[in-house]
Design a protein around this motif. Structure first.
Motif, short mmCIF file in Angstrom:
data_model
loop_
_atom_site.label_atom_id
_atom_site.label_comp_id
_atom_site.label_asym_id
_atom_site.label_seq_id
_atom_site.Cartn_x
_atom_site.Cartn_y
_atom_site.Cartn_z
N ALA A 18 37.82 41.82 46.39
CA ALA A 18 38.78 41.44 47.43
C ALA A 18 38.16 41.54 48.82
O ALA A 18 38.45 40.70 49.68
N VAL A 19 37.30 42.51 49.04
CA VAL A 19 36.62 42.62 50.34
C VAL A 19 35.73 41.41 50.56
O VAL A 19 35.67 40.85 51.65
N MET A 20 35.04 40.97 49.51
CA MET A 20 34.20 39.78 49.64
C MET A 20 35.05 38.55 49.93
O MET A 20 34.63 37.68 50.68
N LEU A 21 36.23 38.46 49.36
CA LEU A 21 37.10 37.32 49.62
C LEU A 21 37.63 37.33 51.05
O LEU A 21 37.59 36.32 51.74
N GLN A 29 42.47 45.87 50.74
CA GLN A 29 43.26 46.95 50.13
C GLN A 29 44.71 46.53 49.95
O GLN A 29 45.31 46.78 48.90
N ASP A 30 45.26 45.88 50.97
CA ASP A 30 46.65 45.41 50.86
C ASP A 30 46.79 44.38 49.74
O ASP A 30 47.74 44.43 48.96
N LEU A 31 45.83 43.47 49.68
CA LEU A 31 45.85 42.41 48.67
C LEU A 31 45.78 43.01 47.27
O LEU A 31 46.56 42.63 46.39
N VAL A 32 44.87 43.95 47.06
CA VAL A 32 44.73 44.58 45.74
C VAL A 32 45.96 45.41 45.41
O VAL A 32 46.46 45.36 44.29
N GLN A 33 46.49 46.13 46.40
CA GLN A 33 47.67 46.95 46.14
C GLN A 33 48.86 46.09 45.72
O GLN A 33 49.53 46.38 44.72
N TYR A 55 41.98 37.80 34.47
CA TYR A 55 43.38 37.47 34.76
C TYR A 55 43.77 38.09 36.10
O TYR A 55 44.38 37.43 36.95
N VAL A 56 43.40 39.36 36.32
CA VAL A 56 43.74 40.05 37.56
C VAL A 56 42.98 39.45 38.74
O VAL A 56 43.53 39.28 39.83
N LYS A 57 41.70 39.09 38.54
CA LYS A 57 40.94 38.44 39.62
C LYS A 57 41.59 37.12 40.01
O LYS A 57 41.61 36.76 41.19
N THR A 61 42.81 36.24 43.65
CA THR A 61 42.34 35.01 44.31
C THR A 61 43.52 34.16 44.75
O THR A 61 43.53 33.65 45.89
N ASN A 62 44.50 34.00 43.89
CA ASN A 62 45.68 33.21 44.25
C ASN A 62 46.42 33.85 45.43
O ASN A 62 46.88 33.15 46.34
N ALA A 63 46.54 35.17 45.42
CA ALA A 63 47.21 35.85 46.53
C ALA A 63 46.42 35.66 47.82
O ALA A 63 47.00 35.45 48.89
N TYR A 64 45.08 35.69 47.73
CA TYR A 64 44.25 35.47 48.92
C TYR A 64 44.42 34.04 49.45
O TYR A 64 44.61 33.83 50.65
#
Length: 166
Positions: A18-21, A29-33, A55-57, A61-64
């Protein structure tokens, strides 16, 4: 595997992804949480998939990619774009400058193109795997990567040759 076991084993890797994205550790952190809350609610479906981490990635990615579509309350920016905070050794100042400049260049790319580059060059996924994560055609993946690299060439080559920096 339980949800707790999955989190214990893969949370740090998902956070690095997520940091790379995002280019920002706090946004990551917010995105992963937020994603992990959704994962916990859908854990049976996630665990039943062939590759729960993929699946989680895909969810991350979709949330990002959808970050800009969220509520205006979530889009309040308190500061400018900042690269992830890392320890920079004083003797490696030039490396830090190059890394920071690369974060700026990546930050200028559209979200889908940036996600495709991160999935290819950071995660090492194939075109088919990237298409699965981004939920698009393989041709779309290839064109996204091609366009992103073309954009970076326009930015990077003049800067490296001492030309006009943007």
């Amino acid at each position: 595997m339980t949800f707790e076991e999955f989190v214990d084993a893969r949370l740090q890797a998902l956070l690095r992804y997520a940091v790379m994205l995002t280019g920002d550790p706090h946004t990551a952190q917010d995105l992963v949480q937020e994603t992990m809350i959704r994962v916990q609610l859908k854990w049976r479906r996630v665990a039943a998939s062939n590759a729960p981490e993929r699946y989680v990635k895909r969810m991350i990615t979709n949330a990002y990619v959808d970050l800009h579509r969220g509520s205006w309350l979530r889009r309040v920016v308190l500061g400018g774009f900042a690269p992830p905070a890392r320890e920079v050794e004083p003797d490696h100042a030039e490396h830090a400058v190059e890394r920071d400049q690369m974060w700026i260049w990546l930050g200028r790319l559209p979200r889908r193109q940036r996600a495709a580059l991160v999935l290819r060059y950071y995660e090492g996924l194939t075109d088919n795997e990237i298409a699965e994560v981004l939920d698009c055609a393989v041709g779309t993946v290839r064109s996204s990567i091609s366009r992103a690299l073309a954009t970076l060439r326009v930015e990077v080559v003049p800067a490296l040759s001492g030309g006009d920096e943007r």
